[in-house]
Design a protein around this motif. Structure first.
Motif, PDB file in Angstrom:
ATOM      1  N   GLU A  79       0.819  -1.214   0.000  1.00 39.18           N
ATOM      2  CA  GLU A  79       0.000   0.000   0.000  1.00 39.18           C
ATOM      3  C   GLU A  79       0.862   1.278   0.000  1.00 39.18           C
ATOM      4  O   GLU A  79       0.401   2.354  -0.377  1.00 39.18           O
ATOM      5  CB  GLU A  79      -0.980  -0.011   1.195  1.00 39.18           C
ATOM      6  N   GLN A  80       2.155   1.124   0.395  1.00 35.42           N
ATOM      7  CA  GLN A  80       3.076   2.268   0.407  1.00 35.42           C
ATOM      8  C   GLN A  80       3.448   2.724  -1.006  1.00 35.42           C
ATOM      9  O   GLN A  80       3.882   3.853  -1.210  1.00 35.42           O
ATOM     10  CB  GLN A  80       4.380   1.894   1.125  1.00 35.42           C
ATOM     11  N   LEU A  81       3.285   1.820  -1.962  1.00 36.17           N
ATOM     12  CA  LEU A  81       3.681   2.133  -3.346  1.00 36.17           C
ATOM     13  C   LEU A  81       2.962   3.371  -3.865  1.00 36.17           C
ATOM     14  O   LEU A  81       3.527   4.202  -4.562  1.00 36.17           O
ATOM     15  CB  LEU A  81       3.350   0.949  -4.263  1.00 36.17           C
ATOM     16  N   GLU A  82       1.690   3.483  -3.516  1.00 36.12           N
ATOM     17  CA  GLU A  82       0.865   4.592  -3.979  1.00 36.12           C
ATOM     18  C   GLU A  82       1.224   5.883  -3.249  1.00 36.12           C
ATOM     19  O   GLU A  82       1.205   6.963  -3.821  1.00 36.12           O
ATOM     20  CB  GLU A  82      -0.583   4.234  -3.691  1.00 36.12           C
ATOM     21  N   ARG A  83       1.548   5.737  -1.954  1.00 35.09           N
ATOM     22  CA  ARG A  83       1.792   6.892  -1.079  1.00 35.09           C
ATOM     23  C   ARG A  83       3.166   7.524  -1.277  1.00 35.09           C
ATOM     24  O   ARG A  83       3.310   8.726  -1.285  1.00 35.09           O
ATOM     25  CB  ARG A  83       1.653   6.455   0.385  1.00 35.09           C
ATOM     26  N   LYS A  84       4.190   6.684  -1.415  1.00 31.98           N
ATOM     27  CA  LYS A  84       5.564   7.206  -1.445  1.00 31.98           C
ATOM     28  C   LYS A  84       5.942   7.763  -2.815  1.00 31.98           C
ATOM     29  O   LYS A  84       5.538   7.233  -3.850  1.00 31.98           O
ATOM     30  CB  LYS A  84       6.548   6.105  -1.055  1.00 31.98           C
ATOM     31  N   ARG A  85       6.740   8.857  -2.790  1.00 30.33           N
ATOM     32  CA  ARG A  85       7.208   9.493  -4.033  1.00 30.33           C
ATOM     33  C   ARG A  85       8.619   8.986  -4.357  1.00 30.33           C
ATOM     34  O   ARG A  85       9.366   8.623  -3.440  1.00 30.33           O
ATOM     35  CB  ARG A  85       7.274  11.024  -3.890  1.00 30.33           C
ATOM     36  N   VAL A  86       8.990   9.051  -5.629  1.00 35.48           N
ATOM     37  CA  VAL A  86      10.309   8.525  -6.026  1.00 35.48           C
ATOM     38  C   VAL A  86      11.455   9.230  -5.300  1.00 35.48           C
ATOM     39  O   VAL A  86      12.459   8.607  -4.966  1.00 35.48           O
ATOM     40  CB  VAL A  86      10.558   8.588  -7.558  1.00 35.48           C
ATOM     41  N   GLU A  87      11.291  10.526  -5.019  1.00 37.50           N
ATOM     42  CA  GLU A  87      12.393  11.263  -4.374  1.00 37.50           C
ATOM     43  C   GLU A  87      12.669  10.790  -2.945  1.00 37.50           C
ATOM     44  O   GLU A  87      13.727  11.048  -2.393  1.00 37.50           O
ATOM     45  CB  GLU A  87      12.173  12.781  -4.415  1.00 37.50           C
ATOM     46  N   GLU A  88      11.695  10.096  -2.340  1.00 39.29           N
ATOM     47  CA  GLU A  88      11.905   9.567  -0.979  1.00 39.29           C
ATOM     48  C   GLU A  88      12.789   8.320  -0.998  1.00 39.29           C
ATOM     49  O   GLU A  88      13.354   7.950   0.029  1.00 39.29           O
ATOM     50  CB  GLU A  88      10.559   9.203  -0.338  1.00 39.29           C
ATOM     51  N   ALA A  89      12.867   7.669  -2.135  1.00 38.38           N
ATOM     52  CA  ALA A  89      13.589   6.394  -2.177  1.00 38.38           C
ATOM     53  C   ALA A  89      14.809   6.407  -3.095  1.00 38.38           C
ATOM     54  O   ALA A  89      15.730   5.626  -2.908  1.00 38.38           O
ATOM     55  CB  ALA A  89      12.626   5.296  -2.640  1.00 38.38           C
ATOM     56  N   MET A  90      14.830   7.312  -4.094  1.00 42.48           N
ATOM     57  CA  MET A  90      15.867   7.247  -5.144  1.00 42.48           C
ATOM     58  C   MET A  90      17.287   7.370  -4.601  1.00 42.48           C
ATOM     59  O   MET A  90      17.514   7.938  -3.535  1.00 42.48           O
ATOM     60  CB  MET A  90      15.627   8.356  -6.184  1.00 42.48           C
ATOM     61  N   ASN A  91      18.214   6.856  -5.384  1.00 47.13           N
ATOM     62  CA  ASN A  91      19.633   6.975  -5.055  1.00 47.13           C
ATOM     63  C   ASN A  91      20.166   8.260  -5.690  1.00 47.13           C
ATOM     64  O   ASN A  91      20.108   8.428  -6.905  1.00 47.13           O
ATOM     65  CB  ASN A  91      20.376   5.741  -5.609  1.00 47.13           C
ATOM     66  N   THR A  92      20.678   9.144  -4.855  1.00 43.36           N
ATOM     67  CA  THR A  92      21.157  10.432  -5.392  1.00 43.36           C
ATOM     68  C   THR A  92      22.676  10.439  -5.597  1.00 43.36           C
ATOM     69  O   THR A  92      23.210  11.336  -6.236  1.00 43.36           O
ATOM     70  CB  THR A  92      20.772  11.596  -4.457  1.00 43.36           C
ATOM     71  N   LYS A  93      23.331   9.421  -5.032  1.00 43.89           N
ATOM     72  CA  LYS A  93      24.802   9.358  -5.190  1.00 43.89           C
ATOM     73  C   LYS A  93      25.119   8.534  -6.429  1.00 43.89           C
ATOM     74  O   LYS A  93      25.422   7.339  -6.349  1.00 43.89           O
ATOM     75  CB  LYS A  93      25.439   8.729  -3.947  1.00 43.89           C
ATOM     76  N   ILE A  94      25.029   9.170  -7.571  1.00 38.68           N
ATOM     77  CA  ILE A  94      25.221   8.428  -8.819  1.00 38.68           C
ATOM     78  C   ILE A  94      26.323   9.081  -9.649  1.00 38.68           C
ATOM     79  O   ILE A  94      26.523  10.298  -9.577  1.00 38.68           O
ATOM     80  CB  ILE A  94      23.910   8.378  -9.644  1.00 38.68           C
ATOM     81  N   PRO A  95      27.037   8.279 -10.433  1.00 34.37           N
ATOM     82  CA  PRO A  95      28.078   8.875 -11.275  1.00 34.37           C
ATOM     83  C   PRO A  95      27.442   9.666 -12.412  1.00 34.37           C
ATOM     84  O   PRO A  95      26.447   9.227 -12.995  1.00 34.37           O
ATOM     85  CB  PRO A  95      28.848   7.661 -11.797  1.00 34.37           C
ATOM     86  N   ARG A  96      27.990  10.834 -12.685  1.00 30.65           N
ATOM     87  CA  ARG A  96      27.483  11.677 -13.776  1.00 30.65           C
ATOM     88  C   ARG A  96      28.647  12.000 -14.681  1.00 30.65           C
ATOM     89  O   ARG A  96      29.742  12.258 -14.191  1.00 30.65           O
ATOM     90  CB  ARG A  96      26.938  13.006 -13.227  1.00 30.65           C
ATOM     91  N   ILE A  97      28.403  12.023 -15.979  1.00 27.09           N
ATOM     92  CA  ILE A  97      29.475  12.451 -16.874  1.00 27.09           C
ATOM     93  C   ILE A  97      28.987  13.603 -17.736  1.00 27.09           C
ATOM     94  O   ILE A  97      27.795  13.708 -18.041  1.00 27.09           O
ATOM     95  CB  ILE A  97      30.036  11.296 -17.753  1.00 27.09           C
ATOM     96  N   ASN A  98      29.943  14.453 -18.088  1.00 28.57           N
ATOM     97  CA  ASN A  98      29.606  15.625 -18.898  1.00 28.57           C
ATOM     98  C   ASN A  98      29.582  15.218 -20.372  1.00 28.57           C
ATOM     99  O   ASN A  98      30.356  14.361 -20.803  1.00 28.57           O
ATOM    100  CB  ASN A  98      30.644  16.720 -18.655  1.00 28.57           C
ATOM    101  N   ILE A  99      28.689  15.839 -21.114  1.00 32.60           N
ATOM    102  CA  ILE A  99      28.525  15.527 -22.539  1.00 32.60           C
ATOM    103  C   ILE A  99      29.831  15.742 -23.329  1.00 32.60           C
ATOM    104  O   ILE A  99      30.058  15.115 -24.342  1.00 32.60           O
ATOM    105  CB  ILE A  99      27.357  16.361 -23.144  1.00 32.60           C
ATOM    106  N   HIS A 100      30.709  16.603 -22.798  1.00 25.27           N
ATOM    107  CA  HIS A 100      31.966  16.879 -23.513  1.00 25.27           C
ATOM    108  C   HIS A 100      33.118  15.984 -23.058  1.00 25.27           C
ATOM    109  O   HIS A 100      34.243  16.140 -23.545  1.00 25.27           O
ATOM    110  CB  HIS A 100      32.363  18.344 -23.335  1.00 25.27           C
ATOM    111  N   SER A 101      32.841  15.067 -22.112  1.00 24.96           N
ATOM    112  CA  SER A 101      33.953  14.221 -21.656  1.00 24.96           C
ATOM    113  C   SER A 101      34.318  13.188 -22.721  1.00 24.96           C
ATOM    114  O   SER A 101      33.547  12.903 -23.640  1.00 24.96           O
ATOM    115  CB  SER A 101      33.656  13.561 -20.321  1.00 24.96           C
ATOM    116  N   THR A 102      35.500  12.608 -22.560  1.00 18.73           N
ATOM    117  CA  THR A 102      35.948  11.613 -23.539  1.00 18.73           C
ATOM    118  C   THR A 102      35.597  10.221 -23.027  1.00 18.73           C
ATOM    119  O   THR A 102      35.354  10.021 -21.837  1.00 18.73           O
ATOM    120  CB  THR A 102      37.482  11.683 -23.723  1.00 18.73           C
TER     121      THR A 102
END
Ligand code: AMP
Length: 148
Positions: A79-102
């Motif tokens: 029943e929590q699936l409906e109540r909880k928002r993605v931002e409450e559970a998502m992983n924010t520590k993720i690798p990011r790369i810039n579009i100009h990187s090699t």
């Protein structure tokens, strides 16, 4: 011995290898975990990006993260699936790369992650680079060299 420093592989631009944002399954902050689980299940992907309304990358959501966040002491609290928002559970520590990187600068990250999220200079989500795409490119390159 083949040389990968021919400019054809390691110096290839991320832009040429990425899956562009319009083809990437994603959810938005504010969406319920139920919606995210639906998108993940329908798409068949293990994890997908979470974006804000301005298309900025906020994090990643995956089925294991969702299941973990609705795990009660004695049962899975569906029943929590409906109540909880993605931002409450998502992983924010993720690798990011810039579009100009090699490509070479992304290889180490791809060892540990099946895909990397790509941003432009202002943090707008541009797409993803998958380990699969990079290995396919490498495989083609090696075959071409072997024919020579
Ligand atoms: P693949 O290498 O194609 O198996 O993709 C590895 C992972 O990258 C998938 O499990 C997804 O988490 C992510 N991924 C690949 N393609 C997409 C896409 N079009 N939309 C969202 N996520 C994707």
């Amino acid at each position: 011995m083949i040389s990968l420093y021919s400019g054809e592989f390691l110096e290839v631009s991320i832009k040429d290898l990425m899956i562009p944002s319009e083809r990437v399954a994603h959810v938005q902050v504010g969406n319920s975990l139920e919606h995210a689980l639906l998108v993940l299940t329908k798409s068949g992907y293990t994890a997908i990006p979470v974006l804000d309304p301005h298309y900025r990358l906020m994090g990643l959501i995956s089925t294991p993260i969702i299941m973990d966040s609705i795990l009660g002491l004695e049962r899975i609290e569906f029943e929590q699936l409906e109540r909880k928002r993605v931002e409450e559970a998502m992983n924010t520590k993720i690798p990011r790369i810039n579009i100009h990187s090699t490509l070479i600068s992304s290889l180490d990250l791809l060892v540990d992650h099946p895909f990397l999220c790509i941003e432009d200079d202002s943090g707008i989500f541009e797409g993803i680079l998958t380990r699969r795409t990079v290995l396919l490119k490498l495989s083609k390159q090696v075959k071409r060299y072997n024919k020579k």
